[in-house]
Write a protein that holds these residues in place. Structure first.
Motif, PDB file in Angstrom:
ATOM      1  N   CYS A  88      -2.478   9.213  -7.260  1.00 37.09           N
ATOM      2  CA  CYS A  88      -3.649   8.966  -6.413  1.00 37.09           C
ATOM      3  C   CYS A  88      -4.729   9.999  -6.729  1.00 37.09           C
ATOM      4  CB  CYS A  88      -3.296   9.025  -4.934  1.00 37.09           C
ATOM      5  SG  CYS A  88      -4.784   8.825  -3.914  1.00 37.09           S
ATOM      6  N   PRO A  89      -5.949   9.539  -7.036  1.00 33.41           N
ATOM      7  CA  PRO A  89      -7.008  10.485  -7.385  1.00 33.41           C
ATOM      8  C   PRO A  89      -7.682  11.097  -6.167  1.00 33.41           C
ATOM      9  CG  PRO A  89      -7.862   8.263  -7.508  1.00 33.41           C
ATOM     10  CD  PRO A  89      -6.402   8.139  -7.130  1.00 33.41           C
ATOM     11  N   ASN A  90      -7.282  10.661  -4.969  1.00 36.21           N
ATOM     12  CA  ASN A  90      -8.052  11.007  -3.764  1.00 36.21           C
ATOM     13  C   ASN A  90      -7.357  12.008  -2.850  1.00 36.21           C
ATOM     14  OD1 ASN A  90     -10.108   9.253  -4.525  1.00 36.21           O
ATOM     15  ND2 ASN A  90      -9.068   7.502  -3.588  1.00 36.21           N
ATOM     16  N   ASN A 136      -3.501   3.889 -12.475  1.00 41.10           N
ATOM     17  CA  ASN A 136      -4.239   4.061 -11.218  1.00 41.10           C
ATOM     18  C   ASN A 136      -5.741   4.117 -11.526  1.00 41.10           C
ATOM     19  OD1 ASN A 136      -4.888   4.781  -8.476  1.00 41.10           O
ATOM     20  ND2 ASN A 136      -2.861   5.711  -8.292  1.00 41.10           N
ATOM     21  N   THR A 137      -6.563   4.335 -10.523  1.00 39.94           N
ATOM     22  CA  THR A 137      -8.018   4.336 -10.709  1.00 39.94           C
ATOM     23  C   THR A 137      -8.489   5.617 -11.406  1.00 39.94           C
ATOM     24  OG1 THR A 137      -8.179   5.239  -8.485  1.00 39.94           O
ATOM     25  CG2 THR A 137      -8.481   2.870  -8.713  1.00 39.94           C
ATOM     26  N   GLY A 143     -11.851   7.020  -6.814  1.00 40.09           N
ATOM     27  CA  GLY A 143     -11.201   6.293  -7.906  1.00 40.09           C
ATOM     28  C   GLY A 143     -11.968   5.020  -8.203  1.00 40.09           C
ATOM     29  N   ASN A 184     -13.413   4.039  -4.701  1.00 43.87           N
ATOM     30  CA  ASN A 184     -12.781   4.204  -3.402  1.00 43.87           C
ATOM     31  C   ASN A 184     -12.294   5.630  -3.243  1.00 43.87           C
ATOM     32  OD1 ASN A 184      -9.617   4.550  -3.046  1.00 43.87           O
ATOM     33  ND2 ASN A 184      -9.910   3.346  -4.931  1.00 43.87           N
ATOM     34  N   SER A 185     -12.401   6.078  -2.004  1.00 41.45           N
ATOM     35  CA  SER A 185     -11.821   7.364  -1.644  1.00 41.45           C
ATOM     36  C   SER A 185     -11.120   7.193  -0.303  1.00 41.45           C
ATOM     37  CB  SER A 185     -12.917   8.422  -1.537  1.00 41.45           C
ATOM     38  OG  SER A 185     -12.392   9.550  -0.896  1.00 41.45           O
ATOM     39  N   ILE A 186     -10.091   6.356  -0.334  1.00 46.04           N
ATOM     40  CA  ILE A 186      -9.412   5.990   0.917  1.00 46.04           C
ATOM     41  C   ILE A 186      -8.565   7.177   1.409  1.00 46.04           C
ATOM     42  CG2 ILE A 186      -7.929   4.246   2.008  1.00 46.04           C
ATOM     43  CD1 ILE A 186     -10.285   2.886   0.744  1.00 46.04           C
ATOM     44  N   GLY A 187      -7.827   7.774   0.485  1.00 44.52           N
ATOM     45  CA  GLY A 187      -7.029   8.954   0.843  1.00 44.52           C
ATOM     46  C   GLY A 187      -5.709   8.629   1.520  1.00 44.52           C
ATOM     47  N   ILE A 188      -5.201   7.423   1.236  1.00 43.09           N
ATOM     48  CA  ILE A 188      -3.880   6.987   1.733  1.00 43.09           C
ATOM     49  C   ILE A 188      -3.671   7.266   3.227  1.00 43.09           C
ATOM     50  CG2 ILE A 188      -1.427   6.834   1.177  1.00 43.09           C
ATOM     51  CD1 ILE A 188      -1.887   7.861  -1.519  1.00 43.09           C
ATOM     52  N   PRO A 189      -4.523   6.668   4.068  1.00 46.82           N
ATOM     53  CA  PRO A 189      -4.231   6.756   5.504  1.00 46.82           C
ATOM     54  C   PRO A 189      -3.012   5.888   5.811  1.00 46.82           C
ATOM     55  CG  PRO A 189      -6.085   5.273   5.108  1.00 46.82           C
ATOM     56  CD  PRO A 189      -5.671   5.821   3.766  1.00 46.82           C
ATOM     57  N   LYS A 199       0.865  -1.179   0.000  1.00 51.19           N
ATOM     58  CA  LYS A 199       0.000   0.000   0.000  1.00 51.19           C
ATOM     59  C   LYS A 199       0.906   1.235   0.000  1.00 51.19           C
ATOM     60  CE  LYS A 199      -3.562   2.767   1.062  1.00 51.19           C
ATOM     61  NZ  LYS A 199      -4.503   3.113  -0.020  1.00 51.19           N
ATOM     62  N   ASN A 238       3.866   6.476  -6.552  1.00 50.16           N
ATOM     63  CA  ASN A 238       2.438   6.753  -6.736  1.00 50.16           C
ATOM     64  C   ASN A 238       2.243   8.258  -6.911  1.00 50.16           C
ATOM     65  OD1 ASN A 238      -0.275   6.935  -6.852  1.00 50.16           O
ATOM     66  ND2 ASN A 238      -0.694   6.020  -4.842  1.00 50.16           N
TER      67      ASN A 238
HETATM   68  O1  DOR Z   1      -7.597   4.517  -6.001  1.00 50.95           O
HETATM   69  C1  DOR Z   1      -6.684   4.801  -5.235  1.00 50.95           C
HETATM   70  N1  DOR Z   1      -6.895   4.839  -3.912  1.00 50.95           N
HETATM   71  N2  DOR Z   1      -5.459   5.068  -5.724  1.00 50.95           N
HETATM   72  C2  DOR Z   1      -4.438   5.450  -4.953  1.00 50.95           C
HETATM   73  O2  DOR Z   1      -3.377   5.742  -5.472  1.00 50.95           O
HETATM   74  C3  DOR Z   1      -4.579   5.509  -3.511  1.00 50.95           C
HETATM   75  C4  DOR Z   1      -5.851   4.959  -2.976  1.00 50.95           C
HETATM   76  C5  DOR Z   1      -6.264   5.762  -1.755  1.00 50.95           C
HETATM   77  O3  DOR Z   1      -5.719   5.489  -0.681  1.00 50.95           O
HETATM   78  O4  DOR Z   1      -7.092   6.661  -1.888  1.00 50.95           O
END
Ligand code: DOR
Length: 303
Positions: free
Chosen positions: A128-130, A190-191, A212, A67-72, A43, A125
């Motif tokens: 990341c779209p988020n 990426n997404t 994404g 997904n909108s995780i946002g790399i926590p 990750k 990376n």
């Molecule tokens: O779709 C994604 N979600 N792409 C990323 O590069 C990071 C991930 C996230 O953590 O939002």
């Protein structure tokens, strides 16, 4: 016997199948032997602790996932000191996905990873779209993508894979720019930004609004991006986007990919990666290909 090895720049992988960043962790070793994979990809790690995006962060749709995780995450110190211990138990080359919010932060973190035993390569990376607050993504423009990769290249000698974005006008131009800046491979892609609306709440289903999109409906788009990038650069292309079975993987290889990543499909079926690997080998055997690498680019124009 099919030779399943592939070359990705200076590295030789035992086979072309690996996870997409963020879609699994060492816990998948409870389902199958991770040492069967061509590489492991973490990750995305960020230099500092990150909280991530507001909930909800995941939304299933008919043919894919937003997904909108946002790399926590706990940040690079924790990763190098603690998480790496888990990853070192496995034998495939470990590719550490790295995200940062400035060119300088990318370079500094890359140098740090290069000094960390067990890191075989960096997946930058830049896509990341988020991460709205960070200007969305370096990979949306050739200039910003090249700046991030060039700074990492200057800061470390590890192989660098640049993960590109579908959320750009001209991905081939971005691919050429990162190749020129010293990337050893491009990971495509990426997404893609998408949206789902809750019609009762009259609001986006994801806490952050957009997210994404990944999964089967993204496959023809990702395949087209791989095909474009493979014609634009000489460095290897690693294909990712909606790959769920061996036939999908063959399509990506024929479109110009040298290796493939499996993401969303592992959520549906945790055994997706070994199934893709076995199916790829069986396909080569059946069709008389002595090397899986012979599939790369077969469907490109002029081949
Ligand atoms: O779709 C994604 N979600 N792409 C990323 O590069 C990071 C991930 C996230 O953590 O939002």
């Amino acid at each position: 016997m099919v030779n399943m090895a592939v070359r990705i720049g200076p590295m030789t992988l035992a086979n072309p199948v690996m996870p997409a960043s963020g879609t699994f962790g060492p816990e998948l070793a409870q389902v199958f032997d991770l040492n069967r994979l061509g590489a492991l990809v973490t990750k995305s790690v960020t230099p500092q602790y990150r909280e991530g995006n507001p909930l909800p962060r995941l939304c299933e749709t008919e043919a894919g996932v937003l997904n909108s995780i946002g790399i926590p995450g706990k940040g690079l110190d924790h990763f190098c000191a603690q998480a790496m211990a888990d990853w070192r138990r496995f034998t495939p080359p470990l590719v550490v996905s790295l995200s940062a919010d400035s060119v300088a932060a990318f370079a500094e973190a890359a140098a740090r990873l290069a000094a960390t035993p067990g890191v075989a390569a960096i997946e930058a990376n830049i896509s990341c779209p988020n991460l709205e607050e960070d200007g969305r993504a370096f990979a949306m423009h050739p200039e910003s993508a090249a700046a991030a990769i060039a700074a990492m290249r200057a800061a470390c000698a590890l192989p660098i894979w640049a993960k590109l974005s579908p959320n750009t006008a001209d991905i081939a131009a971005v691919a050429r720019a990162v190749e020129e800046a010293g990337a050893d491979a491009v990971v495509v892609a990426n997404t893609i930004l998408g949206l789902a609306i809750d019609i009762d709440r009259m609001a986006p289903k994801l806490g952050a609004g957009m997210g994404g999109f990944s999964g089967p409906a993204f496959k023809p788009i990702a395949l087209r991006l791989v095909w474009q990038c493979a014609q634009a650069v000489r460095v290897p292309v690693i294909g990712v986007g909606g790959i769920a079975n061996a036939e999908d993987a063959v399509e990506f290889l024929m479109a110009g990919a040298s290796a493939v990543q499996v993401g969303t499909a592992s959520f549906v079926s945790p055994n997706a990666m070994p199934a893709v690997l076995e199916g790829l080998e069986a396909f080569c055997e059946r069709r008389g290909f002595a090397r899986v690498s012979d599939l790369t680019g077969l469907a490109l124009p002029g081949r």
